[in-house]
Design an enzyme around this catalytic site. Structure first.
Site, PDB file in Angstrom:
ATOM      1  N   CYS A  31      -1.381  -3.115   9.698  1.00 36.20           N
ATOM      2  CA  CYS A  31      -2.389  -4.310   9.978  1.00 36.20           C
ATOM      3  C   CYS A  31      -3.738  -3.797   8.679  1.00 36.20           C
ATOM      4  O   CYS A  31      -4.013  -2.872   9.087  1.00 36.20           O
ATOM      5  CB  CYS A  31      -2.845  -4.668  11.354  1.00 36.20           C
ATOM      6  SG  CYS A  31      -1.378  -4.766  11.820  1.00 36.20           S
ATOM      7  N   GLY A  57       0.340  -6.104   5.360  1.00 41.39           N
ATOM      8  CA  GLY A  57       1.232  -6.212   6.194  1.00 41.39           C
ATOM      9  C   GLY A  57       0.892  -8.251   5.924  1.00 41.39           C
ATOM     10  O   GLY A  57       0.044  -8.603   5.652  1.00 41.39           O
ATOM     11  N   ASN A 132      -5.721  -2.676  14.391  1.00 39.59           N
ATOM     12  CA  ASN A 132      -5.327  -2.760  13.042  1.00 39.59           C
ATOM     13  C   ASN A 132      -4.717  -0.834  13.894  1.00 39.59           C
ATOM     14  O   ASN A 132      -5.977   0.280  14.028  1.00 39.59           O
ATOM     15  CB  ASN A 132      -6.020  -1.642  11.760  1.00 39.59           C
ATOM     16  CG  ASN A 132      -5.514  -0.782  10.589  1.00 39.59           C
ATOM     17  OD1 ASN A 132      -5.754  -0.102  10.117  1.00 39.59           O
ATOM     18  ND2 ASN A 132      -3.768  -1.016  10.967  1.00 39.59           N
ATOM     19  N   GLY A 133      -3.653  -1.094  13.378  1.00 41.89           N
ATOM     20  CA  GLY A 133      -3.636   1.264  14.101  1.00 41.89           C
ATOM     21  C   GLY A 133      -2.519   1.548  15.704  1.00 41.89           C
ATOM     22  O   GLY A 133      -1.342   0.159  15.573  1.00 41.89           O
ATOM     23  N   TYR A 272      -1.410   6.389  -0.329  1.00 40.91           N
ATOM     24  CA  TYR A 272      -0.706   5.621  -0.282  1.00 40.91           C
ATOM     25  C   TYR A 272      -1.525   4.333  -0.368  1.00 40.91           C
ATOM     26  O   TYR A 272      -1.387   3.068  -1.009  1.00 40.91           O
ATOM     27  CB  TYR A 272       0.615   5.522   0.384  1.00 40.91           C
ATOM     28  CG  TYR A 272       1.915   4.167  -0.159  1.00 40.91           C
ATOM     29  CD1 TYR A 272       2.290   4.715  -0.117  1.00 40.91           C
ATOM     30  CD2 TYR A 272       1.713   2.793   0.652  1.00 40.91           C
ATOM     31  CE1 TYR A 272       3.609   3.691  -0.470  1.00 40.91           C
ATOM     32  CE2 TYR A 272       2.948   2.065   1.306  1.00 40.91           C
ATOM     33  CZ  TYR A 272       3.524   1.589  -0.657  1.00 40.91           C
ATOM     34  OH  TYR A 272       4.491   1.211  -0.209  1.00 40.91           O
ATOM     35  N   SER A 313       2.930   2.221  -7.580  1.00 38.92           N
ATOM     36  CA  SER A 313       2.611   3.156  -6.189  1.00 38.92           C
ATOM     37  C   SER A 313       2.878   4.505  -6.922  1.00 38.92           C
ATOM     38  O   SER A 313       1.280   5.160  -6.641  1.00 38.92           O
ATOM     39  CB  SER A 313       3.272   3.684  -5.621  1.00 38.92           C
ATOM     40  OG  SER A 313       4.382   3.899  -5.420  1.00 38.92           O
ATOM     41  N   ASP A 375       6.257   8.967  -8.602  1.00 44.66           N
ATOM     42  CA  ASP A 375       6.302   8.969  -7.325  1.00 44.66           C
ATOM     43  C   ASP A 375       5.073   8.773  -6.665  1.00 44.66           C
ATOM     44  O   ASP A 375       5.028  10.133  -6.164  1.00 44.66           O
ATOM     45  CB  ASP A 375       7.818   8.255  -6.968  1.00 44.66           C
ATOM     46  CG  ASP A 375       7.682   6.697  -6.071  1.00 44.66           C
ATOM     47  OD1 ASP A 375       6.042   5.809  -5.540  1.00 44.66           O
ATOM     48  OD2 ASP A 375       8.796   6.229  -5.472  1.00 44.66           O
ATOM     49  N   ASP A 376       3.932   8.375  -5.446  1.00 41.25           N
ATOM     50  CA  ASP A 376       3.511   8.948  -4.366  1.00 41.25           C
ATOM     51  C   ASP A 376       4.329   9.409  -3.465  1.00 41.25           C
ATOM     52  O   ASP A 376       3.849  10.009  -2.693  1.00 41.25           O
ATOM     53  CB  ASP A 376       2.364   7.984  -4.007  1.00 41.25           C
ATOM     54  CG  ASP A 376       3.150   6.853  -3.151  1.00 41.25           C
ATOM     55  OD1 ASP A 376       4.259   6.722  -3.740  1.00 41.25           O
ATOM     56  OD2 ASP A 376       2.623   5.478  -3.064  1.00 41.25           O
TER      57      ASP A 376
END
Length: 499
Positions: A31, A57, A132-133, A272, A313, A375-376
């Site tokens: 979120c 999101g 968020n979380g 990320y 990314s 890539d990450d």
């Protein structure tokens, strides 16, 4: 914010073949939140802020406002642009206080009743909240309040906060809100509104981010600074871990009810989740990701001709790797930005082409070359298999895979959608096994200490880790009450609805 409507099996909206090919091979934040107080264009500004947070999101978006007499809410499935691009939606959201939310659901089951902000009429008036979380005791608390007679309308742990605030016996809203915070565990950044106040709160460890901004003298709370940039707002400061901040017409209250706790923000915001142009905890995310690439080049050099990022990314880390190694940076993979989640295909042979909808090899760049793919992160590895194969089919002589983070060996319970541990490639394979699985000529990850060096530290402090890094270490910074409960989680009821 977690959706509880899952029984440990596959998300209901994802077919089995699609799940085992692609689902769960990308880390997903759940979120993003946004709130503004006192501005005449509160809803329009909130919609713009949510556009900037869309990466956090993509399944649903919502805005709630208060116009001095009534609350107004618009919640829609889909992207922010789908829900709030026309002027009519904004006209239906009058008022000078607004909170907004973009959502990604961990189960893949998105229904309108779970779209935030959630709203309830409490003893002192209406209250809307965006989260968020993830509350790691949310399911346990939910069962307790249902046993006590509560009626839950969603399957989101965010609704637990509404009930906890409603049940507090304190006389003032702020005190009731803090009472609720004292009960919950896990990671959270809350933004909420009443008919008089805009309130924000960040968990005591600061796992999830929350920042304070200002536009034309009006305060803003949001997940990332990029949401401030898009509207021309000024970044004032980060909300401190454990801080509760309340805005009303005549004052600003800053409260720290949890005392002083050593903060441990989420390391994945830097790896990320946060947008590269955001500043998190005083650090430029873009600069940190470049430094991760620098460190990766020092730890895992490759005898190669080119550095190629896996877009988008892997781009900043690839730039850093290229600059540190002296190898040319080239766009050997071109990303199609107009494709969302790979759609379900009827046959395996057609499904295998799904990665080409998102990524295409730039044959003119990679043919005949020894390339370093950057890539990450590496989650399940299925996408990496397809990308390595695509590079070889485009004529690459050698493919050396480098990951600018350590191996992900443990799932997350704080708001990141990760597969169960037995589906994490690094949890079930050693380094050589992972290399063989993805088909690369060599494979290397950034070390744990390398991550911390990229953040400006000498290394990880094993006694007091500076960040929440349990996906790499298995050291979870809070209790996992719902996971450790002796009572196995059961499937929660979910009424199907048209949306």
């Amino acid at each position: 914010m977690t959706n509880f409507a899952v029984d440990g099996g596959m998300p209901k909206s994802v077919e089995a073949n699609d799940f085992y090919d692609d689902y769960g091979d990308t880390l997903r934040e759940e979120c993003g939140v946004f709130g503004i107080y006192g501005h005449p264009d509160a809803a329009a500004i909130t919609a713009l802020g949510l556009h900037a947070l869309q990466h956090r999101g993509q399944e649903a978006a919502g805005i709630t406002t208060y116009d001095g007499q009534r609350f107004h809410s618009e919640r829609r499935l889909g992207l922010v642009s789908d829900a709030f691009s026309d002027g009519e939606a904004i006209k239906r959201l009058p008022g000078r206080i607004a909170v907004g939310h973009v959502r990604y659901s961990t189960t893949g089951e998105t229904i309108l009743r779970n779209v935030q902000p959630l709203f309830a009429e409490l003893d002192g008036g209406g209250f809307a909240i965006a989260h968020n979380g993830n509350l790691t005791n949310g399911l346990t608390l939910r069962r307790q309040i249902i046993r006590d007679g509560a009626i839950c309308q969603s399957t989101s742990d965010t609704e637990v906060m509404l009930h906890l605030v409603a049940r507090s016996k304190r006389p003032r809203f702020t005190e009731r809100f803090i009472d609720a915070l004292r009960v919950i565990e896990g990671a959270y950044a809350f933004v909420g509104l009443t008919n008089k106040k805009l309130v924000g709160a960040r968990d005591p460890l600061g796992i999830r981010p929350l920042v304070l901004g200002e536009l034309d003298g009006h305060p803003i709370l949001t997940s990332e600074t990029c949401a401030l940039d898009i509207i021309g707002a000024r970044h004032v400061r980060d909300i401190d871990p454990g801080e509760v901040i309340v805005f009303s017409s005549d004052k600003v209250e800053t409260l720290r009810p949890f005392g002083t706790v050593r903060p441990r923000p989420c390391i994945f915001e830097y790896i990320y989740f946060a947008r590269p142009d955001s500043v998190v905890g005083g650090r430029s995310v873009y600069d940190v990701r470049k430094k991760m690439g620098f460190q990766l080049a020092a730890e895992a050099p490759a005898d190669a001709d080119l550095v190629v990022p896996v877009p988008d990314s892997g781009v900043p880390a690839a730039i850093g790797y290229s600059q540190a190694s002296g190898l040319p940076y080239e766009l050997g993979i071109i990303r199609n930005h107009y494709v969302g989640r790979t759609f379900i295909q009827p046959t395996q042979s057609v499904r295998d082409q799904g990665v080409r909808m998102k990524h295409s090899a730039n044959r003119a760049v990679v043919e005949g070359k020894r390339i370093v793919l950057i890539d990450d992160s590496l989650v399940r590895g299925t996408t990496s298999v397809k990308i390595v194969r695509m590079m070889r089919e485009a004529g690459a002589r050698e493919v050396h895979f480098r990951i600018s983070s350590p191996p992900i060996t443990h799932p997350d319970y704080y708001g990141i959608d990760t597969p169960d541990r037995d589906k994490l490639l690094a949890a079930t394979h050693d380094l050589e096994g992972m290399r063989r699985y993805i088909g690369a000529d060599s494979l290397a990850f950034l070390s744990i200490d390398g991550i911390y060096k990229s953040m400006g530290f000498e290394g990880r402090d094993p006694v007091h880790p500076q960040f929440t890094d349990h996906c790499f270490t298995g050291e979870y910074p809070t209790p996992l009450t719902d996971r450790s409960s002796e009572v196995a989680p059961r499937q929660l009821s979910l009424l199907a609805e048209a949306s």
